[in-house]
Design a protein around this motif. Structure first.
Motif, mmCIF file in Angstrom:
data_model
loop_
_atom_site.group_PDB
_atom_site.id
_atom_site.type_symbol
_atom_site.label_atom_id
_atom_site.label_comp_id
_atom_site.label_asym_id
_atom_site.label_seq_id
_atom_site.Cartn_x
_atom_site.Cartn_y
_atom_site.Cartn_z
ATOM 1 N N SER A 93 -9.007 -11.740 -10.547
ATOM 2 C CA SER A 93 -8.058 -10.635 -10.364
ATOM 3 C C SER A 93 -8.353 -9.499 -11.332
ATOM 4 O O SER A 93 -8.289 -8.320 -10.959
ATOM 5 C CB SER A 93 -6.621 -11.135 -10.541
ATOM 6 N N ASN A 94 -8.681 -9.825 -12.586
ATOM 7 C CA ASN A 94 -9.044 -8.793 -13.547
ATOM 8 C C ASN A 94 -10.346 -8.112 -13.139
ATOM 9 O O ASN A 94 -10.502 -6.890 -13.276
ATOM 10 C CB ASN A 94 -9.192 -9.397 -14.941
ATOM 11 N N SER A 97 -9.651 -5.648 -10.429
ATOM 12 C CA SER A 97 -9.030 -4.456 -10.997
ATOM 13 C C SER A 97 -10.087 -3.543 -11.615
ATOM 14 O O SER A 97 -10.063 -2.310 -11.434
ATOM 15 C CB SER A 97 -7.996 -4.860 -12.052
ATOM 16 N N GLU A 98 -11.035 -4.127 -12.330
ATOM 17 C CA GLU A 98 -12.120 -3.337 -12.929
ATOM 18 C C GLU A 98 -13.014 -2.729 -11.857
ATOM 19 O O GLU A 98 -13.510 -1.602 -12.009
ATOM 20 C CB GLU A 98 -12.953 -4.210 -13.855
ATOM 21 N N LYS A 100 -12.129 -1.728 -8.895
ATOM 22 C CA LYS A 100 -11.429 -0.543 -8.386
ATOM 23 C C LYS A 100 -11.581 0.632 -9.349
ATOM 24 O O LYS A 100 -11.823 1.778 -8.934
ATOM 25 C CB LYS A 100 -9.950 -0.860 -8.172
ATOM 26 N N ASN A 101 -11.443 0.359 -10.648
ATOM 27 C CA ASN A 101 -11.592 1.426 -11.639
ATOM 28 C C ASN A 101 -13.019 1.960 -11.667
ATOM 29 O O ASN A 101 -13.240 3.166 -11.871
ATOM 30 C CB ASN A 101 -11.197 0.915 -13.026
ATOM 31 N N ALA A 298 -4.201 -1.725 -18.131
ATOM 32 C CA ALA A 298 -2.882 -2.221 -17.707
ATOM 33 C C ALA A 298 -1.829 -1.373 -18.405
ATOM 34 O O ALA A 298 -2.074 -0.838 -19.493
ATOM 35 C CB ALA A 298 -2.716 -3.698 -18.080
ATOM 36 N N GLU A 326 -5.899 1.317 -3.857
ATOM 37 C CA GLU A 326 -4.740 0.501 -4.244
ATOM 38 C C GLU A 326 -4.806 -0.853 -3.555
ATOM 39 O O GLU A 326 -4.456 -1.882 -4.129
ATOM 40 C CB GLU A 326 -3.435 1.213 -3.888
ATOM 41 N N THR A 492 -1.672 -12.491 -12.462
ATOM 42 C CA THR A 492 -2.343 -11.388 -11.760
ATOM 43 C C THR A 492 -2.641 -11.764 -10.311
ATOM 44 O O THR A 492 -2.761 -10.888 -9.452
ATOM 45 C CB THR A 492 -3.646 -11.012 -12.480
ATOM 46 N N SER A 496 -1.749 -9.539 -6.856
ATOM 47 C CA SER A 496 -2.664 -9.259 -5.743
ATOM 48 C C SER A 496 -2.024 -9.604 -4.406
ATOM 49 O O SER A 496 -2.144 -8.850 -3.424
ATOM 50 C CB SER A 496 -3.965 -10.058 -5.915
#
Length: 516
Positions: A93-94, A97-98, A100-101, A298, A326, A492, A496
């Motif tokens: 999950s982390n 997130s990375e 996407k960034n 976060a 998103e 996390t 999701s």
């Protein structure tokens, strides 16, 4: 290590030592010989060679080499194309997130994203941004490089784009992407058929090539002319923004005085515009590769830990991208199976219970986790017919359910009907095989020479071990739970699932695999 300040014995001392040695027993030297022989015999019996791909880690202390001369093609190989790489870490999950960034940063800076693999769960850890105790960007890039090479050598490499569907982003030209394996094989002239070989006898030339390429990409020797720019700012000093506020202003979250004294730190966090700092006109602009460390962020104490780009007031294209990323769905093979399990196996309205019980902080909060589930089930029992269908998503093995609330539910078949999946279930295994064959992560727009590199990766880097897809299937099933979703607070994974439910994944039609 050589000690350049050591004292050299003068002749008198040497003569004294020689006179002492002459009075030793005649058995002294034979005894030393026998002891040494036994030591080396034991050493060779117990010695386990260090994997060759890990030798790179020792290069932190090697002599700086002229990398620009060793890789003269790094500026021209891609005919002016510029790239962005980053170092993912922690759990899936982390890492998502990375990812996407990274998509967002690459698009803002007009760079092609180098798509990394999914790392083993917690194989690489960042540390704690709120405590200002993290690995430096250089350190985490080194750790990620080592782990990626390990995944390649053990034939367990699964690209993030093998699991996450970014076809809509690519087709709309919101982002450009290239597979990590394809990129390094071209950029560093690496022989991928040897890199992906899990044999023990690795040619010395390959070992040296891996060390040099890893050193270059990780920024061990600093920025290399127009070849690489290594971003050394991390969450201790920087919050990246875009078209939001004054560039260089202080962030609202700073280390408190007690932490400064206790940890003896003096960090100051500033808000920096990523486009102004790393875009046109900056030192980073001319570099073929821009290498970040972690891109994890976060919300924290009214700010963000590292990246605070919620919108782009003057850039409609980036605004559209922010809305798009998103929610990035899983690839069709995963989504379709999750929907089919819900409609064809459960065949009734059901509740999803996401119960994280064993990992980290969660193992000490069973009572609170089960309390939420109990309250939800009590509410459903009063409102409707029985039995209540429940899909259970948990890290607690079924053999350990006895004595817990899960065990009680499993025993009460008159009121509850439980469903769950295991990694060895046929449905899960078949999906993993489909993904291994699909190779979505290699289906990107081609660059000069990349098609040959893709063909070599497909031929020599096929998976020996099927990817672990259970988590992704479970999340999809939970997104279809019409009776509700019971989550584990702070997970996390739960976040999701809630995003998937928000965007109505389960109500969308069955999808086909993408092709670019």
């Amino acid at each position: 290590m050589f000690n350049l300040n050591r004292t050299i014995a003068n002749p008198k001392l040497w003569n004294k030592r020689n006179s002492q040695q002459s009075r030793r027993s005649p058995l002294f030297f034979p005894s030393i010989f026998l002891i040494s022989l036994c030591f080396f015999f034991f050493f060779f019996l117990t010695y386990t060679p260090i994997p060759n791909y890990m030798i790179f880690s020792t290069s932190l202390k090697t002599v700086n080499v002229a990398l620009t001369h060793q890789y003269p093609h790094c500026e021209t190989r891609f005919h002016g194309e510029k790239f962005l790489w980053y170092a993912p870490h922690s759990g899936f999950s982390n890492q998502l997130s990375e990812f996407k960034n990274a998509i967002l940063m690459a698009s803002i800076l007009n760079r092609t994203l180098i798509v990394s693999p999914i790392l083993d769960h917690h194989a690489v850890a960042l540390g704690s941004c709120p405590k200002f105790r993290v690995q430096s960007p250089k350190e985490i890039r080194i750790s990620v490089w080592d782990h990626i090479i390990e995944l390649l050598r053990s034939r367990r490499y699964v690209s993030m784009a093998d699991i996450i569907d970014i076809s809509s982003l690519l087709s709309s030209s919101l982002v450009r992407a290239i597979d990590f394996r394809v990129f390094v094989s071209l950029w560093c002239d690496l022989n991928v058929d040897l890199v992906c070989s899990n044999g023990l006898n690795v040619p010395p030339s390959l070992v040296e090539s891996l060390k040099q390429c890893g050193s270059l990409l990780s920024g061990i020797d600093g920025n290399i002319n127009q070849c690489l720019y290594a971003v050394d700012e991390d969450c201790r000093t920087t919050v990246w923004t875009y078209q939001n506020g004054v560039d260089g202003m202080l962030d609202s979250f700073q280390p408190d005085e007690q932490l400064k004294k206790r940890k003896k730190i003096s960090y100051v966090r500033r808000r920096r515009d990523v486009y102004k700092t790393l875009g046109p006109g900056s030192k980073a602009e001319s570099a073929t590769v821009l290498a970040f460390g972690s891109l994890f962020t976060a919300p924290y104490k009214g700010s963000e830990l590292y990246i605070d780009i919620q919108n782009a007031p003057a850039d409609p294209r980036i605004n559209a991208l922010i809305n798009k990323i998103e929610f990035l769905p899983f690839v069709p093979e995963i989504v379709n199976l999750g929907k089919q399990f819900a409609s064809q196996t459960i065949k009734a309205p059901f509740l999803c219970a996401q119960l994280r019980l064993l990992d980290g902080q969660f193992k000490n909060h069973w009572k609170a986790t089960f309390l939420g589930l109990r309250q939800k089930l009590d509410s459903l029992r009063q409102a409707g017919s029985q039995p209540i269908h429940i899909f259970v998503m948990t890290d607690l093995p079924q053999g350990n359910w006895t004595g817990s609330y899960l065990g009680d539910l499993a025993m009460d078949s008159a009121n509850f009907k439980l469903y769950f999946l295991g990694e060895n279930d046929l449905l899960v295994m078949n999906t993993a095989k489909k993904l291994a064959l699909a190779r979505h992560g290699l289906r990107f727009k081609s660059f000069p020479g990349s098609m040959d590199a893709v063909a070599k990766v497909e031929k020599h880097c096929s998976l020996d071990i099927l990817p672990d897809v259970l988590l992704y299937i479970e999340e999809t099933i939970c997104s279809c739970a019409s009776l509700g979703f019971v989550r584990t607070t702070g997970s996390t994974i739960a976040q999701s699932i809630e995003v998937m439910r928000k965007f109505g994944l389960c109500s969308s039609p069955i999808r086909t695999a993408f092709a670019l």
